[in-house]
Scaffold this motif. Structure first.
Motif, PDB file in Angstrom:
ATOM      1  N   LEU A  88       0.828  -1.207   0.000  1.00 42.46           N
ATOM      2  CA  LEU A  88       0.000   0.000   0.000  1.00 42.46           C
ATOM      3  C   LEU A  88       0.864   1.259   0.000  1.00 42.46           C
ATOM      4  O   LEU A  88       0.571   2.224  -0.710  1.00 42.46           O
ATOM      5  CB  LEU A  88      -0.932  -0.003   1.215  1.00 42.46           C
ATOM      6  N   GLU A  89       1.922   1.237   0.788  1.00 42.53           N
ATOM      7  CA  GLU A  89       2.823   2.396   0.838  1.00 42.53           C
ATOM      8  C   GLU A  89       3.503   2.618  -0.505  1.00 42.53           C
ATOM      9  O   GLU A  89       3.634   3.752  -0.970  1.00 42.53           O
ATOM     10  CB  GLU A  89       3.854   2.202   1.944  1.00 42.53           C
ATOM     11  N   ALA A  90       3.926   1.533  -1.136  1.00 37.49           N
ATOM     12  CA  ALA A  90       4.567   1.644  -2.446  1.00 37.49           C
ATOM     13  C   ALA A  90       3.592   2.167  -3.487  1.00 37.49           C
ATOM     14  O   ALA A  90       3.937   3.017  -4.323  1.00 37.49           O
ATOM     15  CB  ALA A  90       5.125   0.287  -2.872  1.00 37.49           C
ATOM     16  N   ALA A  91       2.348   1.676  -3.434  1.00 39.18           N
ATOM     17  CA  ALA A  91       1.335   2.130  -4.387  1.00 39.18           C
ATOM     18  C   ALA A  91       1.010   3.602  -4.168  1.00 39.18           C
ATOM     19  O   ALA A  91       0.808   4.357  -5.126  1.00 39.18           O
ATOM     20  CB  ALA A  91       0.071   1.276  -4.258  1.00 39.18           C
ATOM     21  N   ALA A  92       0.942   4.021  -2.917  1.00 44.84           N
ATOM     22  CA  ALA A  92       0.669   5.425  -2.610  1.00 44.84           C
ATOM     23  C   ALA A  92       1.782   6.317  -3.144  1.00 44.84           C
ATOM     24  O   ALA A  92       1.527   7.419  -3.659  1.00 44.84           O
ATOM     25  CB  ALA A  92       0.507   5.615  -1.104  1.00 44.84           C
ATOM     26  N   GLU A  93       3.020   5.861  -3.046  1.00 52.91           N
ATOM     27  CA  GLU A  93       4.155   6.622  -3.570  1.00 52.91           C
ATOM     28  C   GLU A  93       4.077   6.736  -5.088  1.00 52.91           C
ATOM     29  O   GLU A  93       4.333   7.808  -5.674  1.00 52.91           O
ATOM     30  CB  GLU A  93       5.466   5.948  -3.167  1.00 52.91           C
ATOM     31  N   ALA A 153       1.160   0.770 -16.460  1.00 53.08           N
ATOM     32  CA  ALA A 153       0.607  -0.542 -16.795  1.00 53.08           C
ATOM     33  C   ALA A 153       1.680  -1.415 -17.439  1.00 53.08           C
ATOM     34  O   ALA A 153       1.809  -2.602 -17.120  1.00 53.08           O
ATOM     35  CB  ALA A 153      -0.592  -0.386 -17.730  1.00 53.08           C
ATOM     36  N   GLN A 154       2.467  -0.821 -18.341  1.00 52.14           N
ATOM     37  CA  GLN A 154       3.534  -1.561 -19.014  1.00 52.14           C
ATOM     38  C   GLN A 154       4.570  -2.056 -18.017  1.00 52.14           C
ATOM     39  O   GLN A 154       5.148  -3.136 -18.165  1.00 52.14           O
ATOM     40  CB  GLN A 154       4.189  -0.667 -20.067  1.00 52.14           C
ATOM     41  N   ALA A 155       4.789  -1.256 -16.964  1.00 54.95           N
ATOM     42  CA  ALA A 155       5.780  -1.613 -15.946  1.00 54.95           C
ATOM     43  C   ALA A 155       5.215  -2.532 -14.871  1.00 54.95           C
ATOM     44  O   ALA A 155       5.933  -2.919 -13.936  1.00 54.95           O
ATOM     45  CB  ALA A 155       6.335  -0.345 -15.304  1.00 54.95           C
ATOM     46  N   GLY A 156       3.931  -2.870 -14.963  1.00 55.29           N
ATOM     47  CA  GLY A 156       3.319  -3.753 -13.981  1.00 55.29           C
ATOM     48  C   GLY A 156       3.034  -3.092 -12.648  1.00 55.29           C
ATOM     49  O   GLY A 156       2.917  -3.765 -11.624  1.00 55.29           O
ATOM     50  N   LYS A 157       2.912  -1.767 -12.649  1.00 59.02           N
ATOM     51  CA  LYS A 157       2.697  -1.032 -11.398  1.00 59.02           C
ATOM     52  C   LYS A 157       1.217  -0.910 -11.022  1.00 59.02           C
ATOM     53  O   LYS A 157       0.908  -0.491  -9.907  1.00 59.02           O
ATOM     54  CB  LYS A 157       3.301   0.372 -11.520  1.00 59.02           C
ATOM     55  N   ILE A 158       0.325  -1.241 -11.947  1.00 54.48           N
ATOM     56  CA  ILE A 158      -1.110  -1.132 -11.635  1.00 54.48           C
ATOM     57  C   ILE A 158      -1.576  -2.487 -11.094  1.00 54.48           C
ATOM     58  O   ILE A 158      -2.020  -3.369 -11.828  1.00 54.48           O
ATOM     59  CB  ILE A 158      -1.917  -0.697 -12.876  1.00 54.48           C
ATOM     60  N   ASP A 159      -1.440  -2.638  -9.803  1.00 49.63           N
ATOM     61  CA  ASP A 159      -1.786  -3.875  -9.118  1.00 49.63           C
ATOM     62  C   ASP A 159      -2.964  -3.616  -8.175  1.00 49.63           C
ATOM     63  O   ASP A 159      -3.488  -2.495  -8.132  1.00 49.63           O
ATOM     64  CB  ASP A 159      -0.575  -4.404  -8.359  1.00 49.63           C
ATOM     65  N   PRO A 160      -3.431  -4.624  -7.420  1.00 48.42           N
ATOM     66  CA  PRO A 160      -4.563  -4.394  -6.512  1.00 48.42           C
ATOM     67  C   PRO A 160      -4.337  -3.261  -5.522  1.00 48.42           C
ATOM     68  O   PRO A 160      -5.271  -2.523  -5.200  1.00 48.42           O
ATOM     69  CB  PRO A 160      -4.702  -5.748  -5.803  1.00 48.42           C
ATOM     70  N   ALA A 161      -3.099  -3.104  -5.042  1.00 50.21           N
ATOM     71  CA  ALA A 161      -2.820  -2.027  -4.087  1.00 50.21           C
ATOM     72  C   ALA A 161      -2.983  -0.660  -4.752  1.00 50.21           C
ATOM     73  O   ALA A 161      -3.577   0.266  -4.179  1.00 50.21           O
ATOM     74  CB  ALA A 161      -1.411  -2.177  -3.528  1.00 50.21           C
TER      75      ALA A 161
END
Length: 224
Positions: free
Chosen positions: A50-55, A78-86
């Motif tokens: 969650l902290e990583a996603a918030a950043e 999205a290409q980098a795989g950063k759009i995850d459930p968090a």
């Protein structure tokens, strides 16, 4: 959402026993809420994600100055795989906070809403093709039409995406495996719901779950 809320939901389901469409709607809402609670608890248990996603979300906001830049940045994430459930949960919370306050400009609310929609769209597109195929098949209530579409879904062909349609296929074995795993997860969720709600009424089965069981049995019967 705690036990009293779900007990109230079960009262609503019981009260709608003579109204089949209303009962089906309530059962589906109840199941979705239970699934969302389970998903939220799973994501919330990992605070580092969650902290990583918030950043990532903060960096996104600080790096865009137009809608075009926002769309391009979301495509990069999205290409980098950063759009995850968090990330999806963080973007939903950001939109909810902007929507529910009168201290935010309408333009900011619209941007946060657009970012949430883009995140959800990219997240959905990242899901395995088997999951997306099955999500389509279970919306078909006519069994004959569903069988025809199932034949198409297991027929090899090109995979391509357009603005309005996605064309994909998979093997019967992979579709069967995903159905089996999903139904086992549903059964486990229902067992947890019985504990959460203290009632066997949690086992009321939505129509889509029944359709998934029918699909699983049809795939096993016709292809495996």
């Amino acid at each position: 959402l705690q036990k009293p809320f779900f007990e109230h939901m079960q009262c609503l389901v019981a009260a709608a026993k003579d109204d089949a469409p209303r009962k089906e709607e309530l059962v589906l809402v109840n199941t979705r809420l239970l699934a969302l609670c389970a998903a939220h608890d799973s994501v919330a248990a990992d605070t580092s994600k969650l902290e990583a996603a918030a950043e990532v979300y903060r960096d996104l906001l600080s790096s865009i100055s137009s809608v075009e830049e926002a769309d391009a940045k979301m495509a990069e994430l999205a290409q980098a795989g950063k759009i995850d459930p968090a990330f999806l949960q963080i973007s939903a919370k950001a939109y909810g906070a902007a929507r529910d306050t009168n201290m935010t400009l309408d333009e900011a609310k619209w941007v946060s809403y657009r970012l949430y929609l883009r995140a959800r769209d990219y997240f959905d597109r990242q899901q395995p093709r088997e999951k997306r195929i099955l999500e389509y098949l279970v919306t078909i209530r006519d069994r004959s039409e569903r069988s025809r579409q199932l034949d198409s879904a297991v027929t090899p062909g090109p995979t391509k995406y357009t603005d309005s349609h996605d064309y994909m296929w998979s093997s019967p074995a992979r579709l069967y495996a995903v159905l089996e795993g999903t139904l086992r997860a549903y059964d486990a969720m229902q067992a947890a719901a019985t504990t959460r709600m203290g009632s066997s009424e949690a086992a009321t089965t939505p129509w889509k779950v029944r359709a998934m069981r029918e699909l699983r049995d049809e795939i096993r019967r016709r292809y495996l």
